[in-house]
Design an enzyme around this catalytic site. Structure first.
Site, PDB file in Angstrom:
ATOM      1  N   ASP A 456      32.064  84.152   5.515  1.00 14.99           N
ATOM      2  CA  ASP A 456      33.229  84.227   4.865  1.00 14.99           C
ATOM      3  C   ASP A 456      33.572  85.796   4.807  1.00 14.99           C
ATOM      4  O   ASP A 456      34.178  86.478   4.990  1.00 14.99           O
ATOM      5  CB  ASP A 456      34.264  83.124   5.096  1.00 14.99           C
ATOM      6  CG  ASP A 456      34.025  82.351   3.235  1.00 14.99           C
ATOM      7  OD1 ASP A 456      32.125  83.812   3.125  1.00 14.99           O
ATOM      8  OD2 ASP A 456      33.683  81.966   3.226  1.00 14.99           O
TER       9      ASP A 456
HETATM   10  C1  LAN Z   1      30.446  80.300  -4.400  1.00 12.88           C
HETATM   11  C2  LAN Z   1      31.968  79.930  -4.013  1.00 12.88           C
HETATM   12  C3  LAN Z   1      32.354  81.202  -2.728  1.00 12.88           C
HETATM   13  C4  LAN Z   1      32.102  80.475  -1.711  1.00 12.88           C
HETATM   14  C5  LAN Z   1      32.825  81.035  -0.298  1.00 12.88           C
HETATM   15  C6  LAN Z   1      32.908  82.567  -0.025  1.00 12.88           C
HETATM   16  C7  LAN Z   1      33.858  80.850  -0.916  1.00 12.88           C
HETATM   17  C8  LAN Z   1      32.499  79.852   0.668  1.00 12.88           C
HETATM   18  O1  LAN Z   1      33.677  79.980   1.230  1.00 12.88           O
HETATM   19  C9  LAN Z   1      31.245  80.032   0.723  1.00 12.88           C
HETATM   20  C10 LAN Z   1      29.876  79.954  -0.884  1.00 12.88           C
HETATM   21  C11 LAN Z   1      30.170  80.181  -1.282  1.00 12.88           C
HETATM   22  C12 LAN Z   1      29.344  81.430  -1.714  1.00 12.88           C
HETATM   23  C13 LAN Z   1      29.954  79.888  -2.946  1.00 12.88           C
HETATM   24  C14 LAN Z   1      28.353  78.927  -2.575  1.00 12.88           C
HETATM   25  C15 LAN Z   1      27.740  77.924  -3.728  1.00 12.88           C
HETATM   26  C16 LAN Z   1      28.576  78.760  -5.121  1.00 12.88           C
HETATM   27  C17 LAN Z   1      27.854  80.382  -5.034  1.00 12.88           C
HETATM   28  C18 LAN Z   1      29.896  78.671  -5.254  1.00 12.88           C
HETATM   29  C19 LAN Z   1      31.247  77.602  -4.873  1.00 12.88           C
HETATM   30  C20 LAN Z   1      29.799  79.911  -6.739  1.00 12.88           C
HETATM   31  C21 LAN Z   1      28.938  78.544  -7.740  1.00 12.88           C
HETATM   32  C22 LAN Z   1      28.045  77.967  -6.705  1.00 12.88           C
HETATM   33  C23 LAN Z   1      26.880  77.829  -7.389  1.00 12.88           C
HETATM   34  C24 LAN Z   1      26.150  77.668  -6.296  1.00 12.88           C
HETATM   35  C25 LAN Z   1      26.983  77.313  -8.267  1.00 12.88           C
HETATM   36  C26 LAN Z   1      25.859  77.608  -9.152  1.00 12.88           C
HETATM   37  C27 LAN Z   1      25.343  75.703  -9.343  1.00 12.88           C
HETATM   38  C28 LAN Z   1      24.538  75.286  -8.287  1.00 12.88           C
HETATM   39  C29 LAN Z   1      24.061  73.977  -7.923  1.00 12.88           C
HETATM   40  C30 LAN Z   1      23.276  75.877  -8.044  1.00 12.88           C
END
Ligand code: LAN
Length: 733
Positions: A456
């Site tokens: 996205d």
């Molecule tokens: C995010 C933040 C952005 C998010 C979007 C782009 C909004 C989504 O549509 C796709 C997935 C994604 C990129 C995403 C995946 C997982 C993330 C990176 C997070 C929620 C921000 C933090 C999270 C990350 C895994 C946190 C670290 C924790 C762990 C359990 C590894």
């Protein structure tokens, strides 16, 4: 080391800064990189004045002048951008805090401590202050995220972090948190990742953990549970964990470690039956319990740990290490996200020592995750949300017509320059060898350097560029057609067989892999899943693209959109909404869904699906005209009202209705009025609640949403209601 982590005299209250806030500066460097600097001398401060951007994120008064009060939504949107523009960085993007999860800062602190990597004094002081400010006001503990209840995971790890950072055990904050930790049963029942961190710190025993065997890395690629088939977030965390487990890393004992062994447990540390703790998880923490299969597999793996052949272990550890190095090199030592960042850092420093280049580079990039806010210093969920924020605000400006205003043109051109620079032009350095998906043509969530395709993010970046280059009269064409097509080509590789789009890659592993989820506190993390939001962003971007490039891969694009729409219909809930995973929740996903449906001609008038979605949203409108939705909606998959009406949720709901061509003005007008009534005299909106959700069970703040979406919604609503007014005689804004 002792000096680097010396004891600090910490005030009882954290309400006032522990450092001089007029000395903090956000350095925005190449590609939108964020690092906070503390200036020591007055000369430095005079040479590098604090900007509105710095002050805003530090929670300091901006003293912007009051704007002429808006009488109509478009003026309110314009005022909103007048304010928001003052936060734009010199390179064209918007910086921002990306906090929320409460298990990241302890990883930063413990990982640094066990690697002998220091912090600046001011950083330590403000990290302590952040943890003090974020402690639960009632019980003094911490949860998994800022709005969560106290857990052993949050409390045990953050307690350890506070102690390492320099707080004394008899400080009232520690005393209170310790009491809560003990009441929750103490650190023996900390979930697996907590056990892991505490083992590295030598305040838990490796015998208390189920194995994290590196041997998986040696399996042939076709094996269905090979790590390369797992969700990329999970496998990039697992790889360094398996390495550190394989070598049984432990920090040498010292006085602080010995003290922590006493403080974290109500019972005598040396009397704990460690193997009995492997399945012991505190009730307050348990979100995704182990499956019986997982427990059985672990019995086998546990037995295997006792007889593993040394050469095999050596080879597995070496393979894990190679993958760690690949990941570091692919991402400029950022790694995919903060958890893998800190595990990789520990692994590299263990293997290569404090004099190594790896130590230096990891230390340098550690700063990218550390964010200074009004309440102190936190660790962010990623190295920023640069692309995500700029893509939305630019779309908002173009759709509302604000982009064309002479006062906004420079700002828009700068943003386009940033977007151009932010596109990833090549595949990763270690591409197939590190099991990566292609990246050529992608936009990631944060910076180009971080270097991960997200479906996205690529779609929203592409859409923003198309809008800026095709719909405006004054913008240079910075992104060539070839590069636009690269983005399209990449999007087309990301579709799954059911038509949906997942986050970073197409789904690689079988569904049953979820049975092997070891995390206990996060659900659905073993494989990729399709998400309505990711899917809709792609539909929208491709639909807009084909309006401009009719001939480019027309059949492929048509087929992709059709498949994606099919998926979207499939996952519409019986009540009419869509469940969001990466924002809260029904309002978020339904807004995206109705936008993409409208682009294939499905609106309130023409489509039963769009109509049901509108009725669903209308049914949730509150007496005050707004919408309010709690993050708990994401947890339970059902609409849960928030205690308050929220500006951002109201914007999503109104935008959704507008996309669908909802024919009645009144509910929209009431939503608009609510959002206008919350606008402050300087054009901004106050922060209300956490807006994003890490759907695996953790909430994330998206402070930039409270600008982009109100601006977007108000501008759109103005145009829409005027049009509607023309149709229905007598209505005028
Ligand atoms: C995010 C933040 C952005 C998010 C979007 C782009 C909004 C989504 O549509 C796709 C997935 C994604 C990129 C995403 C995946 C997982 C993330 C990176 C997070 C929620 C921000 C933090 C999270 C990350 C895994 C946190 C670290 C924790 C762990 C359990 C590894």
């Amino acid at each position: 080391m002792d000096a680097a982590y010396s004891r600090l005299a910490i005030p009882a209250s954290a309400s006032k800064p522990f450092t001089d806030y007029t000395r903090w500066r956000l350095l925005v460097s190449e590609g939108g990189r964020h690092t906070w600097k503390y200036l020591k001398t007055d000369e430095e401060c005079a040479k590098w004045p604090q900007t509105s951007e710095d002050k805003f994120w530090l929670g300091m008064a901006l003293n912007h002048e009051a704007l002429a009060p808006a009488k109509d939504p478009l003026t309110a949107a314009r005022n909103g951008y007048t304010f928001y523009k003052t936060l734009q960085s010199h390179d064209g993007h918007w910086s921002g805090e990306y906090g929320g999860p409460m298990f990241l800062l302890p990883g930063l602190v413990i990982g640094s401590y066990v690697s002998g990597m220091d912090f600046k004094l001011e950083e330590r002081q403000e990290m302590i202050r952040y943890l003090m400010n974020r402690a639960n006001p009632e019980d003094g503990g911490w949860g998994i995220h800022v709005e969560g209840h106290s857990t052993v995971f949050g409390t045990g790890l953050n307690y350890a972090a506070l102690r390492l950072l320099g707080m004394d055990a008899d400080h009232p904050v520690c005393t209170k948190a310790r009491a809560t930790l003990h009441k929750l049963g103490g650190a023996t029942g900390i979930p697996a990742w907590g056990k892991f961190w505490l083992s590295l710190l030598n305040v838990y025993d490796w015998e208390g953990l189920w194995p994290f065997p590196p041997s998986f890395q040696l399996l042939p690629d076709w094996v269905p549970f090979h790590p390369h088939k797992w969700w990329i977030q999970t496998r990039t965390v697992y790889t360094p964990m398996s390495y550190l487990y394989g070598v049984r890393f432990t920090m040498p004992e010292n006085d602080l470690i010995l003290a922590l062994r006493e403080e974290l447990y109500p019972e005598n540390y040396y009397s704990i039956n460690w193997p009995a703790q492997r399945n012991h998880v505190s009730k307050a923490d348990l979100y995704a319990p182990h499956s019986a299969i997982f427990d059985m597999a672990n019995l086998v793996l546990g037995a295997y740990e006792h007889c593993v052949l040394p050469p095999l272990r050596k080879a597995a550890v070496a393979r894990a290490y190679q993958l760690i190095v690949f990941e570091d090199e692919n991402t400029g030592y950022q790694t995919l996200a903060p958890v893998s960042k800190m595990f990789n850092l520990v692994a590299r420093v263990y293997a290569e020592g404090p004099e190594s280049e790896a130590f230096r580079l990891h230390k340098e990039k550690r700063d990218d995750f550390m964010w200074m806010g009004g309440e102190g210093m936190m660790m962010c969920g990623t190295n920023g949300s640069q692309l995500w924020d700029i893509a939305f605000i630019m779309q908002a400006l173009v759709e509302t017509g604000l982009a064309e205003l002479p006062e906004n043109r420079d700002s828009v051109i700068k943003a386009l320059e940033w977007l151009e620079d932010g596109q990833i032009l090549d595949n990763p350095k270690h591409y197939k060898t590190s099991y990566r998906h292609a990246t050529k043509g992608a936009w990631g969530f944060s910076t180009k350097e971080q270097g991960y395709t997200v479906s996205d993010c690529t779609a929203e970046g592409l859409k923003a560029v198309l809008y800026l280059q095709k719909d405006l009269s004054f913008t240079p064409k910075l992104v060539s057609d070839r590069r636009i097509f690269d983005a399209v080509d990449l999007l087309l590789t990301l579709q799954n067989s059911n038509g949906g789009f997942a986050s970073y890659e197409p789904i690689r592993g079988p569904r049953w892999l979820e049975l092997l989820n070891p995390a206990e506190v996060f659900g659905n993390i073993m494989i990729e899943y399709c998400y309505p939001e990711c899917t809709t962003s792609v539909i929208t971007a491709l639909s807009i693209l084909r309006q401009h490039y009719k001939d480019y891969r027309a059949a492929d694009i048509a087929r992709t959109i059709q498949g994606a729409i099919g998926y979207l219909h499939e996952c519409q809930q019986p009540e009419g909404g869509w469940i969001g995973s990466w924002g809260i929740c029904f309002t978020y996903a339904t807004q995206f869904a109705l936008e993409s449906l409208s682009l294939v001609g499905e609106t309130y008038e023409t489509s039963d699906s769009a109509r049901r979605a509108c009725e669903f949203l209308i049914g949730k409108q509150r007496a005050d005209g707004g919408w309010g939705e709690s993050y708990k909606s994401c947890e339970v998959g059902k609409w849960i009202e928030h205690a308050d009406t929220q500006v951002v949720q109201t914007c999503w709901a109104v935008m959704a209705l507008i996309y669908a061509g909802y024919p009645h003005a009144e509910p929209l007008e009431r939503g608009v009025a609510l959002v206008m009534s919350r606008q402050l005299p300087d054009g901004s909106w106050p922060q209300e609640a956490i807006e994003g959700i890490f759907n695996k069970n953790c909430a994330i703040a998206y402070p930039n949403f409270k600008f982009s979406f109100p601006i977007w919604m108000l501008g759109k609503a103005h145009i829409y209601l005027n049009d509607l007014g023309k149709k229905k005689d007598g209505f005028k804004l």
